[in-house]
Design a protein around this motif. Structure first.
Motif, PDB file in Angstrom:
ATOM      1  N   MET A 164       0.848  -1.195   0.000  1.00 12.76           N
ATOM      2  CA  MET A 164       0.000   0.000   0.000  1.00 12.76           C
ATOM      3  C   MET A 164       0.888   1.252   0.000  1.00 12.76           C
ATOM      4  O   MET A 164       1.656   1.479   0.925  1.00 12.76           O
ATOM      5  N   LYS A 165       0.774   2.031  -1.076  1.00 13.31           N
ATOM      6  CA  LYS A 165       1.508   3.291  -1.189  1.00 13.31           C
ATOM      7  C   LYS A 165       0.547   4.442  -0.918  1.00 13.31           C
ATOM      8  O   LYS A 165      -0.516   4.536  -1.541  1.00 13.31           O
ATOM      9  N   ILE A 166       0.925   5.336  -0.008  1.00 12.11           N
ATOM     10  CA  ILE A 166       0.067   6.451   0.397  1.00 12.11           C
ATOM     11  C   ILE A 166       0.775   7.750   0.070  1.00 12.11           C
ATOM     12  O   ILE A 166       1.884   8.005   0.557  1.00 12.11           O
ATOM     13  N   THR A 167       0.152   8.573  -0.768  1.00 10.15           N
ATOM     14  CA  THR A 167       0.729   9.851  -1.175  1.00 10.15           C
ATOM     15  C   THR A 167      -0.123  10.983  -0.631  1.00 10.15           C
ATOM     16  O   THR A 167      -1.354  10.956  -0.742  1.00 10.15           O
ATOM     17  N   TYR A 168       0.540  11.961  -0.055  1.00 10.59           N
ATOM     18  CA  TYR A 168      -0.134  13.109   0.564  1.00 10.59           C
ATOM     19  C   TYR A 168      -0.222  14.248  -0.437  1.00 10.59           C
ATOM     20  O   TYR A 168       0.760  14.567  -1.112  1.00 10.59           O
ATOM     21  N   TYR A 169      -1.406  14.859  -0.536  1.00  3.68           N
ATOM     22  CA  TYR A 169      -1.581  16.009  -1.426  1.00  3.68           C
ATOM     23  C   TYR A 169      -2.082  17.242  -0.673  1.00  3.68           C
ATOM     24  O   TYR A 169      -2.913  17.983  -1.157  1.00  3.68           O
ATOM     25  N   GLY A 170      -1.539  17.443   0.517  1.00  2.00           N
ATOM     26  CA  GLY A 170      -1.856  18.626   1.292  1.00  2.00           C
ATOM     27  C   GLY A 170      -3.171  18.499   2.038  1.00  2.00           C
ATOM     28  O   GLY A 170      -4.060  17.725   1.674  1.00  2.00           O
ATOM     29  N   HIS A 171      -3.279  19.272   3.106  1.00  2.00           N
ATOM     30  CA  HIS A 171      -4.471  19.323   3.963  1.00  2.00           C
ATOM     31  C   HIS A 171      -4.802  17.914   4.450  1.00  2.00           C
ATOM     32  O   HIS A 171      -4.051  17.358   5.236  1.00  2.00           O
ATOM     33  N   SER A 172      -5.893  17.301   3.964  1.00  2.00           N
ATOM     34  CA  SER A 172      -6.252  15.947   4.406  1.00  2.00           C
ATOM     35  C   SER A 172      -6.376  14.964   3.256  1.00  2.00           C
ATOM     36  O   SER A 172      -6.933  13.876   3.418  1.00  2.00           O
ATOM     37  N   ALA A 173      -5.867  15.337   2.089  1.00  2.00           N
ATOM     38  CA  ALA A 173      -6.008  14.506   0.891  1.00  2.00           C
ATOM     39  C   ALA A 173      -4.930  13.432   0.830  1.00  2.00           C
ATOM     40  O   ALA A 173      -3.738  13.732   0.868  1.00  2.00           O
ATOM     41  N   LEU A 174      -5.363  12.177   0.714  1.00  2.00           N
ATOM     42  CA  LEU A 174      -4.447  11.047   0.588  1.00  2.00           C
ATOM     43  C   LEU A 174      -4.849  10.192  -0.606  1.00  2.00           C
ATOM     44  O   LEU A 174      -6.019   9.828  -0.762  1.00  2.00           O
ATOM     45  N   LEU A 175      -3.871   9.867  -1.446  1.00  4.32           N
ATOM     46  CA  LEU A 175      -4.053   8.919  -2.539  1.00  4.32           C
ATOM     47  C   LEU A 175      -3.462   7.588  -2.102  1.00  4.32           C
ATOM     48  O   LEU A 175      -2.287   7.524  -1.711  1.00  4.32           O
ATOM     49  N   VAL A 176      -4.264   6.540  -2.147  1.00  2.39           N
ATOM     50  CA  VAL A 176      -3.835   5.208  -1.737  1.00  2.39           C
ATOM     51  C   VAL A 176      -3.775   4.327  -2.983  1.00  2.39           C
ATOM     52  O   VAL A 176      -4.784   4.144  -3.670  1.00  2.39           O
ATOM     53  N   GLU A 177      -2.588   3.787  -3.262  1.00  2.81           N
ATOM     54  CA  GLU A 177      -2.385   2.961  -4.452  1.00  2.81           C
ATOM     55  C   GLU A 177      -1.989   1.547  -4.048  1.00  2.81           C
ATOM     56  O   GLU A 177      -1.063   1.356  -3.264  1.00  2.81           O
ATOM     57  N   THR A 178      -2.701   0.569  -4.591  1.00  5.36           N
ATOM     58  CA  THR A 178      -2.388  -0.842  -4.353  1.00  5.36           C
ATOM     59  C   THR A 178      -2.577  -1.604  -5.659  1.00  5.36           C
ATOM     60  O   THR A 178      -3.114  -1.072  -6.636  1.00  5.36           O
ATOM     61  N   ALA A 179      -2.168  -2.864  -5.657  1.00  3.47           N
ATOM     62  CA  ALA A 179      -2.381  -3.694  -6.837  1.00  3.47           C
ATOM     63  C   ALA A 179      -3.862  -3.940  -7.078  1.00  3.47           C
ATOM     64  O   ALA A 179      -4.297  -4.130  -8.216  1.00  3.47           O
ATOM     65  N   ALA A 180      -4.669  -3.913  -6.013  1.00  4.88           N
ATOM     66  CA  ALA A 180      -6.103  -4.194  -6.126  1.00  4.88           C
ATOM     67  C   ALA A 180      -6.894  -2.989  -6.608  1.00  4.88           C
ATOM     68  O   ALA A 180      -7.825  -3.123  -7.414  1.00  4.88           O
ATOM     69  N   ALA A 181      -6.538  -1.789  -6.113  1.00  2.00           N
ATOM     70  CA  ALA A 181      -7.325  -0.595  -6.439  1.00  2.00           C
ATOM     71  C   ALA A 181      -6.585   0.647  -5.999  1.00  2.00           C
ATOM     72  O   ALA A 181      -5.727   0.604  -5.106  1.00  2.00           O
ATOM     73  N   ASN A 182      -6.943   1.770  -6.618  1.00  2.00           N
ATOM     74  CA  ASN A 182      -6.466   3.090  -6.199  1.00  2.00           C
ATOM     75  C   ASN A 182      -7.652   3.879  -5.640  1.00  2.00           C
ATOM     76  O   ASN A 182      -8.745   3.872  -6.221  1.00  2.00           O
ATOM     77  N   VAL A 183      -7.412   4.561  -4.535  1.00  2.00           N
ATOM     78  CA  VAL A 183      -8.470   5.278  -3.826  1.00  2.00           C
ATOM     79  C   VAL A 183      -7.945   6.639  -3.413  1.00  2.00           C
ATOM     80  O   VAL A 183      -6.782   6.757  -2.993  1.00  2.00           O
ATOM     81  N   ILE A 184      -8.783   7.689  -3.503  1.00  3.55           N
ATOM     82  CA  ILE A 184      -8.400   8.979  -2.960  1.00  3.55           C
ATOM     83  C   ILE A 184      -9.389   9.367  -1.861  1.00  3.55           C
ATOM     84  O   ILE A 184     -10.593   9.147  -1.977  1.00  3.55           O
ATOM     85  N   ILE A 185      -8.837   9.913  -0.781  1.00  2.05           N
ATOM     86  CA  ILE A 185      -9.635  10.322   0.369  1.00  2.05           C
ATOM     87  C   ILE A 185      -9.592  11.842   0.495  1.00  2.05           C
ATOM     88  O   ILE A 185      -8.517  12.445   0.443  1.00  2.05           O
ATOM     89  N   ASP A 186     -10.762  12.458   0.642  1.00  2.03           N
ATOM     90  CA  ASP A 186     -10.894  13.906   0.858  1.00  2.03           C
ATOM     91  C   ASP A 186     -10.071  14.724  -0.149  1.00  2.03           C
ATOM     92  O   ASP A 186      -9.151  15.465   0.218  1.00  2.03           O
ATOM     93  N   PRO A 187     -10.441  14.644  -1.446  1.00  6.65           N
ATOM     94  CA  PRO A 187      -9.616  15.253  -2.506  1.00  6.65           C
ATOM     95  C   PRO A 187      -9.817  16.761  -2.679  1.00  6.65           C
ATOM     96  O   PRO A 187     -10.352  17.229  -3.688  1.00  6.65           O
ATOM     97  N   PHE A 188      -9.367  17.515  -1.706  1.00  9.34           N
ATOM     98  CA  PHE A 188      -9.361  18.983  -1.780  1.00  9.34           C
ATOM     99  C   PHE A 188      -8.077  19.387  -2.511  1.00  9.34           C
ATOM    100  O   PHE A 188      -7.023  19.536  -1.909  1.00  9.34           O
ATOM    101  N   LEU A 189      -8.169  19.515  -3.842  1.00 10.83           N
ATOM    102  CA  LEU A 189      -6.981  19.702  -4.671  1.00 10.83           C
ATOM    103  C   LEU A 189      -6.965  21.063  -5.355  1.00 10.83           C
ATOM    104  O   LEU A 189      -6.056  21.860  -5.156  1.00 10.83           O
ATOM    105  N   SER A 190      -7.977  21.358  -6.186  1.00 13.98           N
ATOM    106  CA  SER A 190      -7.940  22.582  -6.987  1.00 13.98           C
ATOM    107  C   SER A 190      -8.025  23.840  -6.131  1.00 13.98           C
ATOM    108  O   SER A 190      -7.482  24.868  -6.490  1.00 13.98           O
ATOM    109  N   GLY A 191      -8.676  23.787  -4.986  1.00 16.98           N
ATOM    110  CA  GLY A 191      -8.762  24.954  -4.112  1.00 16.98           C
ATOM    111  C   GLY A 191      -7.708  24.994  -3.033  1.00 16.98           C
ATOM    112  O   GLY A 191      -7.705  25.884  -2.187  1.00 16.98           O
ATOM    113  N   ASN A 192      -6.796  24.027  -3.079  1.00 14.12           N
ATOM    114  CA  ASN A 192      -5.787  23.883  -2.029  1.00 14.12           C
ATOM    115  C   ASN A 192      -4.436  24.386  -2.542  1.00 14.12           C
ATOM    116  O   ASN A 192      -3.865  23.796  -3.465  1.00 14.12           O
ATOM    117  N   PRO A 193      -3.906  25.459  -1.966  1.00 14.22           N
ATOM    118  CA  PRO A 193      -2.634  25.998  -2.449  1.00 14.22           C
ATOM    119  C   PRO A 193      -1.449  25.057  -2.268  1.00 14.22           C
ATOM    120  O   PRO A 193      -0.399  25.250  -2.871  1.00 14.22           O
TER     121      PRO A 193
END
Length: 227
Positions: free
Chosen positions: A1-30
Protein backbone atom coordinates in the motif's frame (compact mmCIF):
# COMPACT_ATOMS: atom_id res chain seq x y z
CA UNK A 1 0.00 0.00 0.00
CA UNK A 2 1.51 3.29 -1.19
CA UNK A 3 0.07 6.45 0.40
CA UNK A 4 0.73 9.85 -1.18
CA UNK A 5 -0.13 13.11 0.56
CA UNK A 6 -1.58 16.01 -1.43
CA UNK A 7 -1.86 18.63 1.29
CA UNK A 8 -4.47 19.32 3.96
CA UNK A 9 -6.25 15.95 4.41
CA UNK A 10 -6.01 14.51 0.89
CA UNK A 11 -4.45 11.05 0.59
CA UNK A 12 -4.05 8.92 -2.54
CA UNK A 13 -3.84 5.21 -1.74
CA UNK A 14 -2.39 2.96 -4.45
CA UNK A 15 -2.39 -0.84 -4.35
CA UNK A 16 -2.38 -3.69 -6.84
CA UNK A 17 -6.10 -4.19 -6.13
CA UNK A 18 -7.32 -0.59 -6.44
CA UNK A 19 -6.47 3.09 -6.20
CA UNK A 20 -8.47 5.28 -3.83
CA UNK A 21 -8.40 8.98 -2.96
CA UNK A 22 -9.64 10.32 0.37
CA UNK A 23 -10.89 13.91 0.86
CA UNK A 24 -9.62 15.25 -2.51
CA UNK A 25 -9.36 18.98 -1.78
CA UNK A 26 -6.98 19.70 -4.67
CA UNK A 27 -7.94 22.58 -6.99
CA UNK A 28 -8.76 24.95 -4.11
CA UNK A 29 -5.79 23.88 -2.03
CA UNK A 30 -2.63 26.00 -2.45
CA UNK A 31 -0.52 23.10 -1.17
CA UNK A 32 -1.84 20.19 -3.24
CA UNK A 33 0.56 20.42 -6.18
CA UNK A 34 -1.80 18.40 -8.42
CA UNK A 35 -4.99 18.94 -10.39
CA UNK A 36 -8.11 16.74 -10.27
CA UNK A 37 -7.57 15.84 -13.94
CA UNK A 38 -4.35 14.03 -12.98
CA UNK A 39 -6.07 11.66 -10.56
CA UNK A 40 -6.84 8.09 -11.67
CA UNK A 41 -8.74 6.08 -9.06
CA UNK A 42 -11.30 3.32 -8.55
CA UNK A 43 -13.09 5.06 -5.67
CA UNK A 44 -13.35 8.36 -3.82
CA UNK A 45 -13.81 8.30 -0.03
CA UNK A 46 -15.16 11.28 1.94
CA UNK A 47 -14.99 11.85 5.68
CA UNK A 48 -17.45 14.75 5.68
CA UNK A 49 -19.01 17.54 3.65
CA UNK A 50 -16.90 20.62 4.34
CA UNK A 51 -15.46 22.14 1.17
CA UNK A 52 -11.85 21.47 2.23
CA UNK A 53 -12.68 17.73 2.20
CA UNK A 54 -15.45 17.33 -0.37
CA UNK A 55 -13.21 19.35 -2.66
CA UNK A 56 -13.07 17.90 -6.18
CA UNK A 57 -14.73 14.59 -5.29
CA UNK A 58 -17.60 14.83 -7.78
CA UNK A 59 -15.36 15.86 -10.68
CA UNK A 60 -12.89 13.05 -9.94
CA UNK A 61 -15.65 10.45 -9.58
CA UNK A 62 -17.29 11.43 -12.86
CA UNK A 63 -14.06 11.53 -14.86
CA UNK A 64 -13.04 8.11 -13.51
CA UNK A 65 -16.56 6.62 -13.67
CA UNK A 66 -16.09 5.46 -10.08
CA UNK A 67 -18.19 5.73 -6.91
CA UNK A 68 -17.96 8.14 -4.00
CA UNK A 69 -18.23 6.47 -0.58
CA UNK A 70 -19.84 8.86 1.91
CA UNK A 71 -22.25 9.10 4.83
CA UNK A 72 -25.83 8.86 3.50
CA UNK A 73 -26.74 12.55 3.30
CA UNK A 74 -23.45 13.53 1.68
CA UNK A 75 -23.72 10.58 -0.72
CA UNK A 76 -27.18 11.80 -1.76
CA UNK A 77 -25.77 15.29 -2.38
CA UNK A 78 -22.99 13.88 -4.58
CA UNK A 79 -25.54 11.73 -6.41
CA UNK A 80 -27.59 14.86 -7.16
CA UNK A 81 -24.48 16.30 -8.86
CA UNK A 82 -24.17 13.32 -11.18
CA UNK A 83 -21.75 11.03 -9.31
CA UNK A 84 -22.12 7.34 -8.61
CA UNK A 85 -22.25 6.78 -4.83
CA UNK A 86 -22.00 4.14 -2.13
CA UNK A 87 -24.13 5.05 0.89
CA UNK A 88 -22.34 4.56 4.21
CA UNK A 89 -22.91 5.45 7.85
CA UNK A 90 -21.16 5.17 11.19
CA UNK A 91 -20.20 1.62 12.12
CA UNK A 92 -21.03 0.17 8.71
CA UNK A 93 -18.60 -1.54 6.33
CA UNK A 94 -18.63 -2.58 2.68
CA UNK A 95 -16.30 -4.62 0.50
CA UNK A 96 -16.08 -3.71 -3.17
CA UNK A 97 -13.49 -4.39 -5.86
CA UNK A 98 -10.86 -5.61 -3.43
CA UNK A 99 -11.21 -2.83 -0.85
CA UNK A 100 -12.98 -2.83 2.50
CA UNK A 101 -14.30 0.49 3.80
CA UNK A 102 -15.63 0.97 7.33
CA UNK A 103 -16.92 4.26 8.70
CA UNK A 104 -16.22 5.27 12.29
CA UNK A 105 -17.30 8.08 14.54
CA UNK A 106 -15.59 11.49 14.42
CA UNK A 107 -16.45 14.51 16.57
CA UNK A 108 -16.91 17.36 14.13
CA UNK A 109 -19.59 19.15 12.10
CA UNK A 110 -20.49 18.58 8.44
CA UNK A 111 -22.25 20.88 5.98
CA UNK A 112 -22.14 22.16 2.41
CA UNK A 113 -22.30 25.81 1.37
CA UNK A 114 -24.16 26.72 -1.81
CA UNK A 115 -24.49 30.47 -2.30
CA UNK A 116 -26.10 31.80 0.87
CA UNK A 117 -27.49 28.39 1.84
CA UNK A 118 -26.15 25.72 4.15
CA UNK A 119 -26.98 22.10 3.38
CA UNK A 120 -26.83 19.42 6.07
CA UNK A 121 -24.09 16.95 5.14
CA UNK A 122 -24.81 14.16 7.61
CA UNK A 123 -22.41 13.37 10.43
CA UNK A 124 -18.63 13.61 10.18
CA UNK A 125 -16.73 10.32 10.11
CA UNK A 126 -13.40 8.57 10.16
CA UNK A 127 -12.56 5.86 7.65
CA UNK A 128 -10.89 2.47 8.03
CA UNK A 129 -9.62 1.40 4.61
CA UNK A 130 -8.33 -2.17 4.32
CA UNK A 131 -6.67 -3.38 1.12
CA UNK A 132 -4.49 -6.48 0.68
CA UNK A 133 -4.27 -7.06 4.42
CA UNK A 134 -3.15 -3.51 5.31
CA UNK A 135 -5.35 -1.01 7.14
CA UNK A 136 -5.19 2.79 6.97
CA UNK A 137 -7.24 4.81 9.44
CA UNK A 138 -8.07 8.32 8.20
CA UNK A 139 -9.52 10.07 11.24
CA UNK A 140 -11.09 12.91 9.25
CA UNK A 141 -11.61 16.15 11.14
CA UNK A 142 -12.09 15.13 14.74
CA UNK A 143 -11.62 16.15 18.31
CA UNK A 144 -10.04 13.69 20.70
CA UNK A 145 -12.63 11.25 22.02
CA UNK A 146 -12.25 8.18 24.17
CA UNK A 147 -13.65 5.69 21.64
CA UNK A 148 -10.50 6.15 19.56
CA UNK A 149 -9.10 3.67 22.07
CA UNK A 150 -11.88 1.22 21.14
CA UNK A 151 -11.16 1.70 17.43
CA UNK A 152 -7.53 0.83 18.13
CA UNK A 153 -8.50 -2.23 20.16
CA UNK A 154 -10.96 -3.53 17.56
CA UNK A 155 -8.83 -3.03 14.44
CA UNK A 156 -5.20 -3.73 13.52
CA UNK A 157 -4.24 -0.30 12.18
CA UNK A 158 -1.00 -0.18 10.20
CA UNK A 159 -1.02 3.60 9.68
CA UNK A 160 -3.16 6.38 11.15
CA UNK A 161 -3.64 9.77 9.49
CA UNK A 162 -4.51 12.31 12.19
CA UNK A 163 -5.38 16.02 12.14
CA UNK A 164 -3.04 18.22 14.19
CA UNK A 165 -4.05 21.75 13.17
CA UNK A 166 -5.99 22.64 16.34
CA UNK A 167 -8.74 25.33 16.26
CA UNK A 168 -11.00 23.24 13.97
CA UNK A 169 -9.77 19.77 14.98
CA UNK A 170 -7.62 18.27 17.70
CA UNK A 171 -4.17 19.76 18.07
CA UNK A 172 -0.77 18.07 18.43
CA UNK A 173 -1.12 17.18 22.13
CA UNK A 174 -4.45 15.43 21.62
CA UNK A 175 -3.27 13.81 18.39
CA UNK A 176 -0.30 12.35 20.25
CA UNK A 177 -2.68 10.68 22.69
CA UNK A 178 -4.92 9.55 19.82
CA UNK A 179 -1.95 7.84 18.17
CA UNK A 180 -1.24 6.00 21.41
CA UNK A 181 -4.87 4.89 21.77
CA UNK A 182 -5.08 3.74 18.14
CA UNK A 183 -1.99 1.51 18.58
CA UNK A 184 -0.67 2.50 15.16
CA UNK A 185 3.05 2.05 14.50
CA UNK A 186 3.01 4.77 11.83
CA UNK A 187 1.27 8.17 11.69
CA UNK A 188 0.85 10.89 9.06
CA UNK A 189 -0.16 14.33 10.40
CA UNK A 190 -2.99 16.01 8.47
CA UNK A 191 -5.04 19.21 8.39
CA UNK A 192 -2.33 21.73 9.20
CA UNK A 193 -0.49 24.64 7.53
CA UNK A 194 -3.12 25.06 4.81
CA UNK A 195 -4.39 28.28 6.41
CA UNK A 196 -2.79 30.59 9.00
CA UNK A 197 -5.22 29.54 11.74
CA UNK A 198 -4.03 25.93 11.62
CA UNK A 199 -0.28 26.51 11.41
CA UNK A 200 1.66 23.72 13.15
CA UNK A 201 5.12 22.16 13.05
CA UNK A 202 4.72 18.70 11.54
CA UNK A 203 8.39 17.85 12.07
CA UNK A 204 8.13 18.60 15.78
CA UNK A 205 4.96 16.53 16.08
CA UNK A 206 6.67 13.58 14.42
CA UNK A 207 9.70 13.99 16.72
CA UNK A 208 7.31 13.67 19.66
CA UNK A 209 5.78 10.56 18.08
CA UNK A 210 9.21 8.99 17.76
CA UNK A 211 9.77 9.53 21.48
CA UNK A 212 6.63 7.41 21.98
CA UNK A 213 7.97 4.66 19.72
CA UNK A 214 5.75 5.65 16.78
CA UNK A 215 7.12 6.43 13.32
CA UNK A 216 5.86 9.79 12.07
CA UNK A 217 5.84 11.02 8.47
CA UNK A 218 5.58 14.83 8.06
CA UNK A 219 4.98 14.51 4.34
CA UNK A 220 5.03 17.40 1.91
CA UNK A 221 2.60 17.45 -1.01
CA UNK A 222 3.50 14.72 -3.49
CA UNK A 223 5.56 12.71 -0.99
CA UNK A 224 4.68 9.10 -0.22
CA UNK A 225 5.09 6.35 2.34
CA UNK A 226 4.60 2.60 1.87
CA UNK A 227 3.21 0.16 4.41
Amino acid sequence: MKITYYGHSALLVETAAANVIIDPFLSGNPNSGISPAEITVDAVLLTHAHSDHLGDAVEIAIQNDCPIFAVFELAEYCKSKGAKVVHMNIGGAQERSGIRVKYTQALHSSSITEGDSWIYGGVAAGILLTVEGKTLFHAGDTALFSDLRLIGERHAIDLAALPIGDVLTMGPDDALLAARWLRADKVIPLHYNTFPDIAQDGEEFCDRLRQEGVEGFPLKAGESVEI
